[in-house]
Scaffold this motif. Structure first.
Motif, PDB file in Angstrom:
ATOM      1  N   GLY A 131       0.774  -1.404   0.025  1.00 19.63           N
ATOM      2  CA  GLY A 131       0.122   0.061   0.092  1.00 19.63           C
ATOM      3  C   GLY A 131       0.684   1.372  -0.014  1.00 19.63           C
ATOM      4  N   SER A 132       1.730   1.379   0.806  1.00 24.33           N
ATOM      5  CA  SER A 132       2.750   2.561   0.892  1.00 24.33           C
ATOM      6  C   SER A 132       3.405   2.442  -0.641  1.00 24.33           C
ATOM      7  N   GLN A 133       3.837   1.482  -1.254  1.00 22.54           N
ATOM      8  CA  GLN A 133       4.446   1.512  -2.628  1.00 22.54           C
ATOM      9  C   GLN A 133       3.349   2.329  -3.494  1.00 22.54           C
ATOM     10  N   LEU A 134       2.173   1.804  -3.457  1.00 26.73           N
ATOM     11  CA  LEU A 134       1.286   2.500  -4.280  1.00 26.73           C
ATOM     12  C   LEU A 134       1.074   3.860  -3.849  1.00 26.73           C
ATOM     13  N   LEU A 135       1.068   4.341  -2.706  1.00 29.26           N
ATOM     14  CA  LEU A 135       0.892   5.705  -2.507  1.00 29.26           C
ATOM     15  C   LEU A 135       2.041   6.605  -3.042  1.00 29.26           C
ATOM     16  N   ALA A 136       3.392   5.948  -3.266  1.00 31.15           N
ATOM     17  CA  ALA A 136       4.485   6.625  -3.426  1.00 31.15           C
ATOM     18  C   ALA A 136       4.461   6.709  -5.048  1.00 31.15           C
ATOM     19  N   GLN A 137       4.013   5.816  -5.695  1.00 31.26           N
ATOM     20  CA  GLN A 137       3.969   5.981  -6.948  1.00 31.26           C
ATOM     21  C   GLN A 137       2.879   6.924  -7.496  1.00 31.26           C
ATOM     22  N   ASN A 138       1.748   7.256  -6.584  1.00 27.31           N
ATOM     23  CA  ASN A 138       1.010   8.222  -7.004  1.00 27.31           C
ATOM     24  C   ASN A 138       1.139   9.559  -6.482  1.00 27.31           C
ATOM     25  N   LEU A 139       2.380  10.005  -5.942  1.00 35.43           N
ATOM     26  CA  LEU A 139       2.441  11.121  -5.268  1.00 35.43           C
ATOM     27  C   LEU A 139       3.160  12.218  -6.431  1.00 35.43           C
ATOM     28  N   PRO A 140       2.537  13.320  -6.269  1.00 32.18           N
ATOM     29  CA  PRO A 140       3.069  14.443  -7.331  1.00 32.18           C
ATOM     30  C   PRO A 140       4.645  14.787  -6.650  1.00 32.18           C
ATOM     31  N   PRO A 141       5.205  15.636  -7.627  1.00 31.38           N
ATOM     32  CA  PRO A 141       6.335  16.400  -6.996  1.00 31.38           C
ATOM     33  C   PRO A 141       5.979  17.297  -5.999  1.00 31.38           C
ATOM     34  N   LEU A 142       6.462  17.095  -4.640  1.00 35.34           N
ATOM     35  CA  LEU A 142       6.116  17.526  -3.345  1.00 35.34           C
ATOM     36  C   LEU A 142       7.074  18.984  -3.287  1.00 35.34           C
ATOM     37  N   SER A 143       6.464  19.796  -2.581  1.00 35.83           N
ATOM     38  CA  SER A 143       7.167  21.168  -2.140  1.00 35.83           C
ATOM     39  C   SER A 143       6.744  21.534  -0.908  1.00 35.83           C
ATOM     40  N   ARG A 203      -9.132  -1.250   0.026  1.00 35.07           N
ATOM     41  CA  ARG A 203     -10.346  -0.943  -0.623  1.00 35.07           C
ATOM     42  C   ARG A 203     -11.606  -0.931  -0.029  1.00 35.07           C
ATOM     43  N   SER A 204     -11.844  -1.976   0.838  1.00 32.01           N
ATOM     44  CA  SER A 204     -12.954  -1.842   1.571  1.00 32.01           C
ATOM     45  C   SER A 204     -13.355  -1.089   2.694  1.00 32.01           C
ATOM     46  N   LEU A 205     -12.006  -0.131   2.967  1.00 33.25           N
ATOM     47  CA  LEU A 205     -12.268   0.502   4.226  1.00 33.25           C
ATOM     48  C   LEU A 205     -13.113   1.925   3.787  1.00 33.25           C
ATOM     49  N   PRO A 206     -14.282   2.243   4.533  1.00 35.64           N
ATOM     50  CA  PRO A 206     -15.185   3.283   4.178  1.00 35.64           C
ATOM     51  C   PRO A 206     -14.748   4.483   4.579  1.00 35.64           C
ATOM     52  N   TYR A 207     -13.693   4.931   4.097  1.00 38.25           N
ATOM     53  CA  TYR A 207     -13.052   6.118   4.663  1.00 38.25           C
ATOM     54  C   TYR A 207     -13.646   7.672   4.021  1.00 38.25           C
ATOM     55  N   GLU A 208     -14.318   7.381   2.627  1.00 40.97           N
ATOM     56  CA  GLU A 208     -14.636   8.541   2.037  1.00 40.97           C
ATOM     57  C   GLU A 208     -15.637   9.424   2.603  1.00 40.97           C
ATOM     58  N   PRO A 261      -7.036  -4.348  -6.841  1.00 43.09           N
ATOM     59  CA  PRO A 261      -7.904  -5.019  -6.191  1.00 43.09           C
ATOM     60  C   PRO A 261      -7.897  -5.065  -4.692  1.00 43.09           C
ATOM     61  N   ARG A 262      -6.572  -4.528  -4.237  1.00 37.60           N
ATOM     62  CA  ARG A 262      -6.426  -4.422  -2.712  1.00 37.60           C
ATOM     63  C   ARG A 262      -6.640  -2.904  -1.923  1.00 37.60           C
ATOM     64  N   TYR A 263      -6.151  -2.013  -2.906  1.00 40.75           N
ATOM     65  CA  TYR A 263      -5.972  -0.679  -2.189  1.00 40.75           C
ATOM     66  C   TYR A 263      -6.574   0.170  -3.184  1.00 40.75           C
ATOM     67  N   LYS A 264      -6.924   1.561  -2.447  1.00 44.36           N
ATOM     68  CA  LYS A 264      -7.191   2.702  -3.028  1.00 44.36           C
ATOM     69  C   LYS A 264      -6.266   3.820  -2.775  1.00 44.36           C
ATOM     70  N   VAL A 265      -5.838   4.838  -3.421  1.00 46.00           N
ATOM     71  CA  VAL A 265      -5.447   6.168  -3.209  1.00 46.00           C
ATOM     72  C   VAL A 265      -6.224   7.222  -3.222  1.00 46.00           C
ATOM     73  N   LEU A 266      -6.401   7.893  -2.113  1.00 49.35           N
ATOM     74  CA  LEU A 266      -7.456   8.976  -1.948  1.00 49.35           C
ATOM     75  C   LEU A 266      -6.508  10.424  -1.657  1.00 49.35           C
ATOM     76  N   SER A 267      -7.128  11.444  -2.549  1.00 45.24           N
ATOM     77  CA  SER A 267      -6.516  13.010  -2.266  1.00 45.24           C
ATOM     78  C   SER A 267      -7.801  13.536  -1.579  1.00 45.24           C
ATOM     79  N   ALA A 268      -7.314  14.277  -0.725  1.00 47.77           N
ATOM     80  CA  ALA A 268      -8.211  15.513  -0.163  1.00 47.77           C
ATOM     81  C   ALA A 268      -7.687  16.864   0.138  1.00 47.77           C
ATOM     82  N   ARG A 269      -8.511  17.769  -0.082  1.00 42.30           N
ATOM     83  CA  ARG A 269      -7.916  19.270  -0.176  1.00 42.30           C
ATOM     84  C   ARG A 269      -8.866  20.081   0.515  1.00 42.30           C
TER      85      ARG A 269
END
Length: 342
Positions: free
Chosen positions: A185-197, A305-310, A327-335
């Motif tokens: 899951g952490s690997q998937l999140l890292a793959q979806n991180l934009p350039p950070l500042s 994926r099954s966790l109802p955080y939205e 199938p296992r994970y989701k990456v979410l962004s909140a602003r």
């Protein structure tokens, strides 16, 4: 919830063992705040590296430290409150054995789901056990410390100790989350991180894999690692040597969490208490992230994926997006964190 401290008290209450006291306190590794007054604060010397449990013990008057490095034979008795981690449990029993003077009792207590039966079988192969009391879907077991130490105990301590285990460069320790590999899951999140500042916070940073990845994404001004597990955070200090990194031993719900300071918060929130799924625990991380962000900041997280955080995210933020789904994970962004009155 299962209370290993109450179970640890059973042999003393029955008279099987002499009770600890201020003149002869018992060391307890992974101690928890007792749910009933089974031990007085002066009875115990406690080790607990999880910040909320450590602070609860301290508030109850117990002598507690994140790491108890006692000399051999320092205590008349020592005990282990078991966790889900088999390697940690075996190492802690071996450490408790070394802390106990010959003739003293060495105890372990935990739920069946925490592996007390597995530990009992392992111990029977190397030492003689003196007693066991089954109770409340768990068990307390104990042995008398002999003058010699089985060589298996040295091996158990070494197997669980901090060591480089992941990708040839990351130090991990038994009991830490995903201590044998980088979590997918952490690997998937890292793959979806934009350039950070700007300023970045890694909430629940563990032993530092995700923070290390964040430092390589763009050019962040700083990356602050917040982690409740002192042993995991000690590993992170070794793993993330970048001068932009800072380290905080902190509970996501604790007063150490700053408000309104970060341009980015990233997280792979925990969602288990013991073996039970705890949505409330995950929600606590979402709420902490909303407090930590500056008004224009962004929270990015990965979750099963099954966790109802939205629903909770939409209550806390003005904009919520799903960035990736497997199938296992989701990456979410909140602003746009919604500000609430204190």
């Amino acid at each position: 919830m299962f209370d290993p401290m109450t179970l640890l008290a059973a042999p003393f209450a029955r008279g099987d063992l002499p009770a600890p006291g201020p003149e002869a306190p018992m060391a307890v590794l992974r101690a928890r705040p007792p749910s009933a007054p089974v031990f007085a604060p002066g009875d115990l010397k406690c080790e607990q590296g999880m910040r909320p449990l450590h602070d609860a013990l301290a508030q109850a008057g117990f002598d507690v430290t994140p790491r108890l490095d006692a000399p051999e034979g320092a205590f008349a008795a020592a005990a282990v409150a078991l966790t889900r981690a088999k390697a940690e449990n075996r190492a802690n029993f071996a450490r408790a054995w070394r802390m106990t003077r010959p003739g003293g009792a060495v105890l372990a207590a935990g739920a069946k789901t925490d592996g007390v039966e597995s530990l009992q079988k392992d111990l029977r192969r190397v030492i003689a056990l003196d007693g066991a009391i089954p109770r409340d879907h768990g068990r307390v077991i104990w042995a008398r410390r002999t003058s010699d130490t089985p060589p298996e105990f040295d091996r158990w301590i070494a197997e669980a100790a901090p060591a480089i285990r992941v990708e040839g460069r990351f130090r991990t320790v038994a009991g830490a989350f995903s201590w044998t590999e980088a979590d997918p899951g952490s690997q998937l999140l890292a793959q979806n991180l934009p350039p950070l500042s700007g300023k970045v916070a890694d909430l629940g940073a563990g032993w530092g894999w995700l923070a290390d990845a964040a430092l390589r994404r763009g050019a962040p001004e700083a990356v602050d690692l917040f982690e409740a597990d002192a042993a995991a955070l000690d590993c992170a200090r070794r793993n993330v040597a970048d001068p932009r990194a800072r380290f905080f031993w902190a509970d996501a719900a604790g007063p150490e969490i700053p408000r309104g300071e970060y341009d980015w918060v990233i997280s792979n929130p925990p969602f288990h208490e013991g073996r039970a799924v705890s949505i409330a625990l995950g929600h606590g991380f979402l709420e902490a992230a909303a407090r930590m962000l500056a008004p224009g900041g962004t929270f990015m997280l990965v979750a099963n994926r099954s966790l109802p955080y939205e629903r909770r995210l939409n209550e806390l933020f003005g904009q919520v997006e799903q960035l990736a789904l497997t199938p296992r994970y989701k990456v979410l962004s909140a602003r746009r964190p919604r500000r609430r009155r204190a």
